[in-house]
Design an enzyme around this catalytic site. Structure first.
Site, PDB file in Angstrom:
ATOM      1  N   MET A   1       0.842  -1.193   0.000  1.00 34.63           N
ATOM      2  CA  MET A   1       0.000   0.000   0.000  1.00 34.63           C
ATOM      3  C   MET A   1       0.877   1.244   0.000  1.00 34.63           C
ATOM      4  O   MET A   1       1.726   1.416   0.860  1.00 34.63           O
ATOM      5  CB  MET A   1      -0.907   0.013   1.229  1.00 34.63           C
ATOM      6  CG  MET A   1      -1.845   1.219   1.269  1.00 34.63           C
ATOM      7  SD  MET A   1      -3.024   1.144   2.624  1.00 34.63           S
ATOM      8  CE  MET A   1      -1.972   1.558   3.999  1.00 34.63           C
ATOM      9  N   CYS A   2       0.680   2.101  -0.997  1.00 34.85           N
ATOM     10  CA  CYS A   2       1.426   3.350  -1.098  1.00 34.85           C
ATOM     11  C   CYS A   2       0.462   4.468  -1.454  1.00 34.85           C
ATOM     12  O   CYS A   2      -0.701   4.230  -1.798  1.00 34.85           O
ATOM     13  CB  CYS A   2       2.509   3.256  -2.177  1.00 34.85           C
ATOM     14  SG  CYS A   2       3.784   2.009  -1.836  1.00 34.85           S
ATOM     15  N   GLY A   3       0.928   5.686  -1.387  1.00 39.60           N
ATOM     16  CA  GLY A   3       0.105   6.832  -1.745  1.00 39.60           C
ATOM     17  C   GLY A   3       0.758   7.628  -2.854  1.00 39.60           C
ATOM     18  O   GLY A   3       1.968   7.896  -2.815  1.00 39.60           O
TER      19      GLY A   3
ATOM     20  N   ARG B   1      -0.749   5.943   4.118  1.00 39.16           N
ATOM     21  CA  ARG B   1      -0.667   4.931   3.070  1.00 39.16           C
ATOM     22  C   ARG B   1       0.775   4.474   2.849  1.00 39.16           C
ATOM     23  O   ARG B   1       1.001   3.480   2.151  1.00 39.16           O
ATOM     24  CB  ARG B   1      -1.246   5.455   1.755  1.00 39.16           C
ATOM     25  CG  ARG B   1      -2.739   5.742   1.800  1.00 39.16           C
ATOM     26  CD  ARG B   1      -3.291   5.946   0.392  1.00 39.16           C
ATOM     27  NE  ARG B   1      -3.093   4.759  -0.427  1.00 39.16           N
ATOM     28  CZ  ARG B   1      -3.900   3.694  -0.436  1.00 39.16           C
ATOM     29  NH1 ARG B   1      -4.988   3.690   0.338  1.00 39.16           N
ATOM     30  NH2 ARG B   1      -3.650   2.661  -1.207  1.00 39.16           N
TER      31      ARG B   1
END
Length: 294
Positions: free
Chosen positions: A1-3, A32
């Site tokens: 999960m990244c932003g 995130r």
């Protein structure tokens, strides 16, 4: 999960605010991906090439300008920004500058007439403060907050990744055929420096553009040649593009007004953008390329 965040300004009046707006968007995405962060800013084109370089050792920049002047035979302005430095190098000295910097164990984050890349381990708010991102202006930029799931938490593992002049990429997701694509790119003389699959995506897009493809065509190619799940946001000297894989399991939202186009992993990153209450807001379709160019 990244932003992921991205902002493409349509009006020059907003250029001085680009860094400030992107910083707020990036910080909003902290939960995130709290282990590292990075941002690419496209500012005024330089008379030459901007080299953004990084070192964990601040002493590595001591005497750098003098050493480069001796090696290259010309004066090289050096602007320090925490663990990074931005060098202005004459275009004809590019190859010699790369060799000289690598000999001093300096990491080249990006090269371009307009692009500067800053990334480090740490919370987005801390990374932004260290580099003074709020004070940076420009026409467009992209940013990323990372949660490392497949590689170590390091500066080199942070996004954006750049594999060609004035081109970079941020990515949320995971590629399943990145090792095969890495070998295919190597046969074309395109090499990556890290184990991160995102760098492979960046190299694929830049290699397609180098072969004559437009930004839109290069992004369309990812849908055919790259396997896995991904949301890509890419920047070039004149453009900004978005593509999601056919499954589109990673969250994404876009907003457009007469003043800008914005991308984020979640709508809340748009909350403080001017005019967001009247923006056209939509979720980008799977397997669909969106791009804007000047």
């Amino acid at each position: 999960m990244c932003g992921i965040v991205g902002l493409f300004l349509k009006k020059d009046e907003l250029r001085p605010r680009l860094g400030d707006m992107l910083t707020d968007m990036l910080i909003t995405m902290t939960d995130r991906g709290p282990d590292s962060a990075g941002i690419a800013i496209y500012g005024d084109a330089a008379d030459g090439l901007k080299f953004t370089v990084q070192s964990d050792d601040p002493a590595a920049f001591d005497g750098l300008a003098e050493a480069l002047e001796t090696t290259l035979g010309v004066s090289i302005p050096v602007t320090l920004k925490d663990t990074h430095a931005v060098l202005l190098v004459p275009t004809e000295k590019e190859a010699a500058a790369i060799e000289a910097l690598e000999a001093r164990d300096l990491r080249i984050m990006g090269i371009g007439e307009a692009m500067e890349i800053f990334k480090e381990v740490g919370l987005p708010k801390d990374v932004a403060e260290r580099f003074g991102l709020r004070e940076m202006g420009g026409s467009h930029g992209i940013g990323h907050t990372r949660m490392a799931t497949e590689s170590a938490v390091t500066t080199l593992g942070a996004h954006p990744f750049s594999t060609a002049e004035d081109q970079c990429l941020v990515h949320n997701g995971s590629l399943s055929n990145h090792n095969d694509m890495r070998r295919r790119l190597a046969k074309k003389g395109v090499f990556t420096k890290t184990e991160n699959d995102t760098e492979v995506g960046a190299a694929y897009i830049s290699s397609r553009i180098a072969e004559g493809a437009t930004l839109g065509e290069a992004l369309e190619g990812t849908l055919k040649d790259l396997d896995g799940f991904f949301t890509f946001v890419t920047g070039t000297k004149t453009g900004f593009g978005v593509v999601r894989d056919p499954i589109a399991c990673k969250p994404a939202v876009m907003a457009e007004t007469d003043d800008y186009v914005a991308f984020a992993s979640e709508y809340r990153a748009f909350a403080d953008l001017p005019g967001i209450d009247t923006a056209r807001v939509w979720e980008p379709e799977p397997a669909t390329v969106y791009f804007w160019e000047r």
